[in-house]
Design an enzyme around this catalytic site. Structure first.
Site, short mmCIF file in Angstrom:
data_model
loop_
_atom_site.label_atom_id
_atom_site.label_comp_id
_atom_site.label_asym_id
_atom_site.label_seq_id
_atom_site.Cartn_x
_atom_site.Cartn_y
_atom_site.Cartn_z
N ASP A 156 1.89 -14.20 12.84
CA ASP A 156 0.75 -14.80 12.16
C ASP A 156 -0.15 -13.68 11.65
O ASP A 156 -0.80 -13.01 12.46
CB ASP A 156 -0.01 -15.71 13.13
CG ASP A 156 -1.09 -16.53 12.45
OD1 ASP A 156 -1.51 -16.14 11.34
OD2 ASP A 156 -1.50 -17.56 13.01
N LYS A 181 -8.09 -15.27 16.28
CA LYS A 181 -8.33 -14.91 14.88
C LYS A 181 -9.78 -14.55 14.59
O LYS A 181 -10.27 -14.76 13.48
CB LYS A 181 -7.86 -16.03 13.95
CG LYS A 181 -6.38 -16.37 14.08
CD LYS A 181 -5.99 -17.48 13.14
CE LYS A 181 -4.50 -17.77 13.23
NZ LYS A 181 -4.10 -18.38 14.50
N GLU A 217 0.84 -1.20 0.00
CA GLU A 217 0.00 0.00 0.00
C GLU A 217 0.87 1.24 0.00
O GLU A 217 1.60 1.51 0.96
CB GLU A 217 -0.93 0.03 1.21
CG GLU A 217 -1.80 1.28 1.23
CD GLU A 217 -2.76 1.33 2.41
OE1 GLU A 217 -3.35 2.40 2.63
OE2 GLU A 217 -2.91 0.31 3.08
N HIS A 246 -2.47 10.17 -1.71
CA HIS A 246 -2.66 8.85 -2.31
C HIS A 246 -2.57 8.90 -3.83
O HIS A 246 -2.09 7.97 -4.46
CB HIS A 246 -4.00 8.25 -1.87
CG HIS A 246 -3.91 7.46 -0.60
ND1 HIS A 246 -3.72 6.11 -0.59
CD2 HIS A 246 -3.93 7.85 0.70
CE1 HIS A 246 -3.66 5.68 0.66
NE2 HIS A 246 -3.78 6.73 1.46
#
Length: 583
Positions: free
Chosen positions: A462, A386, A254, A560
């Site tokens: 993770d 998660k 990004e 951006h």
């Protein structure tokens, strides 16, 4: 991987459960690493006919009674000038009881101590050894050409790669046995990739094969590899945090993310730096068990939450690891189902395997007194791993961290190009009120997950645990008569480790080394993982500060469009792939 779970199938209602150890049931834990576990080790007391606490009590009482009786008898003989070697039948029994109980106590605790030292090394060593063993056992085959039929696999592999590829495509050789049969992980990945190309008809030219150590992931990070994905790693810094100057690696695709975080670091550094505090440090695992009735489930709940029983539970739990130490148990019920949320310290490991082994020890212990307990799953989603869950937001999971800084008025204007009142107002309307309108759960921030994910990928964490690790509330206040800006981020469940899993890979290990937290800290176990958690929070603080300022100043779209859009003609990308690149 799979965890071998001790589970006793409950007897029909009204029928007494049979005595003895519960039978073992193998439960495959498919999916992410957080749902994985280890094979339960046989403990020293498993061979005893009685529950271990009863046996210990009997022999301890026998030892004490025999010793007291003999001491009194010998004192009487000394006073009466009676030879000590002249003994009565009762004294002979007492001597035998003393010797027998002493042998038992020394042997039992000696065996338990040796077993804990020899069998339970630190968590990263357990992870490597157990993962390697699991990798050598081929998983159940899937009915597809790429995996093949293990029963039809030839005992001797062909010598030529072309012949092996042909047999993999034909389903005669299972793809997952290539590493074991060939003894060359790079060669196995190449053959698998070529077989996949022929089966699918896709060239996959952009997926590189060379330049990666495939042996380093065998049995611990990825199965059936066919290449690796390239991710750029940027560095932002220095982050001035708690008196340290740190350069933070961030793996992302990004545009603007690293640059924006770097701007936040600059604003923090020019204002004197940030400070952090770790509120909690404990990983959780919550098995789900079922009873014939809600009353029985409530009885176990009361037993587990009774402070008088904590020391016993901790002794049973802690024998699974040198670093795993039980901190507490919190229970919840749903009908006759009981969910037990165990929390324990895990040293420098993220700790899911460690806490799972400790929980398994406790489940085995509990089934002696609760034989009608049916272990449904080692993980009952009350952990919660998660998944976005209020229990993590309220109780915390992993490291709970608060990071704060005071940004000077001139820095807000010069570096962030806005003013204190504007960013404070925007934070209330966007991060607090806007998130409330959206019904957010732990999402009272601008983009914490952006920074968390980038650091997680760079340092071998993770990535799926970004879900709960990104829970964050960002607070901004005007202080010093409205001139300066106080900013803070509170993150209750940052789940990180510096050993095990992806942290052992070369690139990720290098990023950890850049932060000074590579591997385990032998002098102060757990301090490396805690420092990494504070770095994550400090980077989130900088990212929040920079993005909120950009939105308050109306610069978000412009930045951006400048940094997150490519003017490259993508139709020519394939033609330029092999040409030398220049910045």
């Amino acid at each position: 991987m799979a965890m071998e779970v001790r589970r006793r199938v409950p007897p029909p209602h009204g029928v007494a459960a049979p005595s003895g150890h519960p039978r073992r049931r193998s439960a495959a834990a498919a999916g992410s690493g957080g749902e994985m576990g280890e094979r339960v080790r046989v403990q020293a007391g498993d061979a005893l006919p009685l529950p271990i606490r009863h046996t210990n009590l009997i022999f301890s009482a026998l030892f004490a009674a025999s010793l007291v009786y003999l001491m009194r008898r010998w004192r009487e003989k000394i006073r009466a000038s009676t030879p000590l070697h002249v003994v009565s039948l009762a004294e002979i029994f007492a001597i035998c009881g003393l010797v027998a109980s002493l042998i038992y106590l020394l042997s039992f605790f000696g065996i338990a101590f040796v077993q804990s030292v020899v069998s339970n090394s630190d968590d990263e060593e357990d992870y490597i050894i157990d993962s390697t063993r699991r990798a050598q056992a081929p998983p159940a085959p899937a009915p597809c050409a790429l995996l093949g039929n293990p029963a039809a696999a030839p005992e001797k592999m062909p010598e030529e790669d072309e012949e092996i590829v042909a047999e993999v495509v034909a389903g005669k050789i299972p793809s997952y046995v290539l590493e074991t049969r060939l003894g060359d992980c790079r060669r196995a990945a190449g053959i698998r990739k070529e077989a996949l190309r022929r089966i699918t008809g896709r060239e996959m030219d952009g997926l590189p094969l060379d330049g990666f150590d495939y042996a380093s992931i065998l049995g611990q990070c990825c199965e059936l590899p066919v290449g690796y994905v390239q991710l750029p790693v940027g560095v932002a810094g220095p982050l001035l945090l708690d008196g340290r100057r740190l350069y933070v690696p961030m793996a992302t695709t990004e545009g603007c993310l690293v640059a924006s975080t770097n701007r936040g670091f600059k604003a923090i550094a020019e204002s004197g730096g940030a400070s952090s505090v770790v509120l909690k440090d404990g990983m959780t695992r919550a098995p789900a068990v079922r009873f014939p009735s809600a009353r029985r489930a409530a009885e176990l709940k009361g037993f587990l939450e009774n402070p008088a029983n904590f020391d016993t539970l901790a002794t049973v739990f802690n024998r699974s690891s040198r670093f795993g130490r039980l901190q507490g148990v919190k229970c919840a019920m749903a009908g006759r189902n009981l969910y037990m949320r165990f929390t324990c310290s895990t040293g420098d490991a993220m700790g899911m395997n460690m806490v799972s082994k400790g929980v398994q020890n406790v489940l085995d212990y509990l089934q002696d007194d609760f034989p009608d307990m049916d272990v449904v799953s080692i993980s009952g989603n009350f952990c919660s791993d998660k998944k976005s869950a209020a229990v993590n937001w309220i109780e915390g999971r992993g490291k709970s961290v608060v990071c704060e800084a005071v940004i000077k008025e001139e820095v807000v204007k010069k570096v962030l190009k806005t003013n204190v009142q504007a960013v404070v107002e925007l934070n209330v309307i966007k991060n607090l009120a806007g998130s409330a309108v959206a019904g957010a759960l732990g999402g009272f921030n601008a983009h914490a997950s952006n920074i968390v994910t980038a650091i997680f990928i760079a340092t071998g964490q993770d990535p799926a645990q970004n879900v709960e690790s990104s829970q964050c509330i960002t607070m901004l206040e005007a202080i010093n008569d409205g001139k300066d800006l106080h900013i803070s981020v509170t993150m209750p469940s940052i789940e990180v480790g510096t050993v095990g899993g992806g942290t052992q890979l070369a690139s990720q290990s290098a990023c950890l080394d850049l932060l000074g937290v590579k591997g385990a800290n032998r002098e102060s176990p757990g301090s490396n993982a805690r420092l990494l958690a504070t770095v994550v929070a400090g980077a989130v603080l900088a990212g929040e500060l920079s993005l909120i300022s950009a939105q308050a100043a109306g610069h978000l779209v412009q930045s951006h469009m400048k940094y997150n859009r490519s003017s490259r003609d993508m139709s020519k990308a394939a033609e330029e792939a092999d040409r030398p690149k220049k910045c």
